[in-house]
Enzyme design. Structure first.
Site, PDB file in Angstrom:
ATOM      1  CB  SER A   1       3.201   1.659   6.178  1.00  0.00           C
ATOM      2  OG  SER A   1       1.896   1.776   6.934  1.00  0.00           O
TER       3      SER A   1
ATOM      4  CG  ASP B   1      -0.095  -4.034   2.706  1.00  0.00           C
ATOM      5  OD1 ASP B   1       0.139  -3.330   1.615  1.00  0.00           O
ATOM      6  OD2 ASP B   1      -0.147  -3.602   3.892  1.00  0.00           O
TER       7      ASP B   1
ATOM      8  CG  HIS C   1      -0.272   0.354   2.543  1.00  0.00           C
ATOM      9  ND1 HIS C   1      -0.060  -0.858   3.260  1.00  0.00           N
ATOM     10  CD2 HIS C   1      -0.071   1.378   3.089  1.00  0.00           C
ATOM     11  CE1 HIS C   1       0.392  -0.311   4.557  1.00  0.00           C
ATOM     12  NE2 HIS C   1       0.370   1.000   4.436  1.00  0.00           N
TER      13      HIS C   1
END
Length: 490
Positions: free
Chosen positions: A228, A157, A127
């Site tokens: 992230s 992911d 993402h």
């Protein structure tokens, strides 16, 4: 008496020492023998792991409609005619407000990553780089390198990007399977764009089913937007996860964060590096968790396994003989505790390989060998059949007063169309049957683990059932099969 007088000073000293202890605690002074263990020092870990952690910036061109572009040009012309500076125009930019190589405004993002190999392969979240037209990797020595997207897998992911460089510092990959709940861990990343930020905490739980296919590691490490893709590091300086999610009601950190186990991430990364995509196994079923009540009713005992609610027409499971209502308890000898386990175990099987499913069906356990297909994510459940499409109405029986059911035969044409070996059709459901959720058009395939191929067989099975016990029925509604527990009226 003399003995008592001799012990009095001792008691007095004991009381005084207790008072002194209480006073010391009240003043915040712990006794020397109760010194707490020191908190861990992460400075050495930061020095060893930090150089291999990178900041990732992305840019995505915002697609404007023709009308929006025309309006933008008109506004710029208005500013120019009246001598007003064009808003947001950069020095040296063309009169139109863009850059020579820009077609429009850019949407920018920030994330983190870490270097897997000295020749420039970087692991991050899918993402972080999703939809990016440009990916820039910034090293701790302030070098900015343009990166190429090698592959991204949305379901896990996980993404891999590549920069053209050599001799880069790399992380040490650990074994996430050996990590323990309660152990200290550290995260390095770029929350809100603040590069090389270090936070720490403990592993709160493992095997959290918040991902599509991967059981995640839960921690209380502070993770925020921009973290992230960064590494989760244990006290040995080994990366055991990729920080990927937070639980939040306001968009910021609220004490719960999640990381992808590095063992699963590396497996996905290897496939992305080899072919640019991840190939997963496909079984062709719709699994669901098994409740304690149903497990006891069907004789399985404990609620362990995945109950098959639907078998997709033409899929590997149907070809191998898997049926709706089967409970899969093992895949190649590996225990299936819940539906998520079945999905993950099958996904990890190479398409074309033969896999043995251990299933519990109508009171007995059997092994079924299935040739696993490839998951294309485009296969959908087959269209359901209309149970009322028979040309001639089938004969019906009188309803059972205890159950509130009226059932009829399934014609041969319907059996062929629905690919049924057994079953009777529900024409009406009242009383106990209605309360259990049965309704007109449902197909009852078995009663108390015994197939019912006709109305006569259904009636015989109902007649010999214990009137004081709950019946377990395998019921098919359209293309979904499930267990229904029917409690007769008392």
């Amino acid at each position: 008496m003399h003995a008592e007088n001799r012990s009095t000073p001792a008691r007095t000293r004991l009381l005084l020492s207790g008072t002194a202890l209480a006073l010391a605690l009240a003043l915040g002074q712990a006794p020397a023998t109760a010194q707490p263990r020191g908190l861990p020092d992460f400075s050495d870990l930061v020095e060893s792991v930090g150089p291999a952690v990178v900041n990732i910036r992305t840019a995505e061109k915002v697609k404007m409609s023709e009308g929006q572009a025309e309006m933008n040009e008109q506004m710029q012309e208005f500013f120019r005619r009246f001598g007003i500076p064009v808003p947001n125009q950069r020095r040296g930019a063309p009169r139109g407000g863009g850059t020579p190589d820009d077609d429009g405004p850019m949407r920018r993002g920030v994330g983190s990553g870490f270097i897997l190999s000295a020749d420039g392969y970087v692991l991050t979240n899918a993402h972080v780089v999703q939809g990016a037209d440009e990916v820039i990797v910034t090293l701790t020595d302030k070098r900015e390198l343009k990166a190429k997207l090698i592959g991204a897998d949305q379901r896990s992911d996980v993404a891999v990007v590549k920069v053209e460089a050599s001799g880069l510092p790399v992380v040490k990959v650990g074994d996430s399977n050996k990590s323990k709940v309660g152990e200290w861990v550290m995260a390095i990343g770029s929350p809100f764009g603040l590069e090389n930020t270090v936070t720490a905490g403990i592993i709160s739980a493992k095997q959290r089913d918040t991902g599509d296919l991967l059981p995640l590691i839960q921690t209380d490490v502070a993770i925020n937007p921009g973290n992230s893709g960064g590494p989760l590091v244990n006290m040995r300086g080994e990366v055991i996860g990729i920080n990927s999610q937070i639980y939040s009601q306001n968009g910021g950190y609220m004490g719960i964060s999640f990381a992808i186990p590095i063992a699963d991430a590396i497996r996905v990364a290897d496939e992305l590096r080899a072919g640019g995509r991840v190939v997963r196994g496909y079984l062709g079923v719709l699994p669901d968790d098994l409740t304690k009540e149903i497990a006891e009713a069907i004789g399985l005992g404990k609620p362990q396994g995945a109950v098959i609610r639907s078998v997709i027409a033409g899929g590997p499971a149907e070809k191998a003989g898997v049926e709706g209502g089967d409970v899969v308890t093992k895949v190649d000898g590996k225990t299936v505790d819940k539906a998520a386990d079945l999905r993950r175990l099958v996904a990890n099987v190479k398409p074309g390989a033969k896999t043995t499913l251990t299933v519990f069906r109508r009171g007995t356990t059997k092994d079924i060998v299935v040739t696993i297909g490839e998951d294309e994510r485009s296969k959908k459940l087959g269209s359901s059949s209309d149970d009322n499409s028979s040309k001639e109405p089938a004969p019906t029986t009188a309803p059972s007063t205890a159950l509130g059911l009226k059932v009829s035969e399934v014609t041969e044409a319907q059996r062929k169309e629905l690919k049924l070996k057994s079953g009777v059709k529900v024409d009406s459901a009242t009383g106990a049957a209605a309360r259990a959720g049965l309704r007109e058009g449902d197909l009852i395939l078995s009663v108390d683990n015994v197939e019912v191929a006709s109305v006569k067989a259904f009636q015989a099975q109902i007649a010999k059932a214990d009137k004081n016990k709950t019946l377990n029925l395998v019921v098919r509604r359209e293309d979904v099969t499930s267990f229904v527990l029917l409690k007769p009226a008392r």
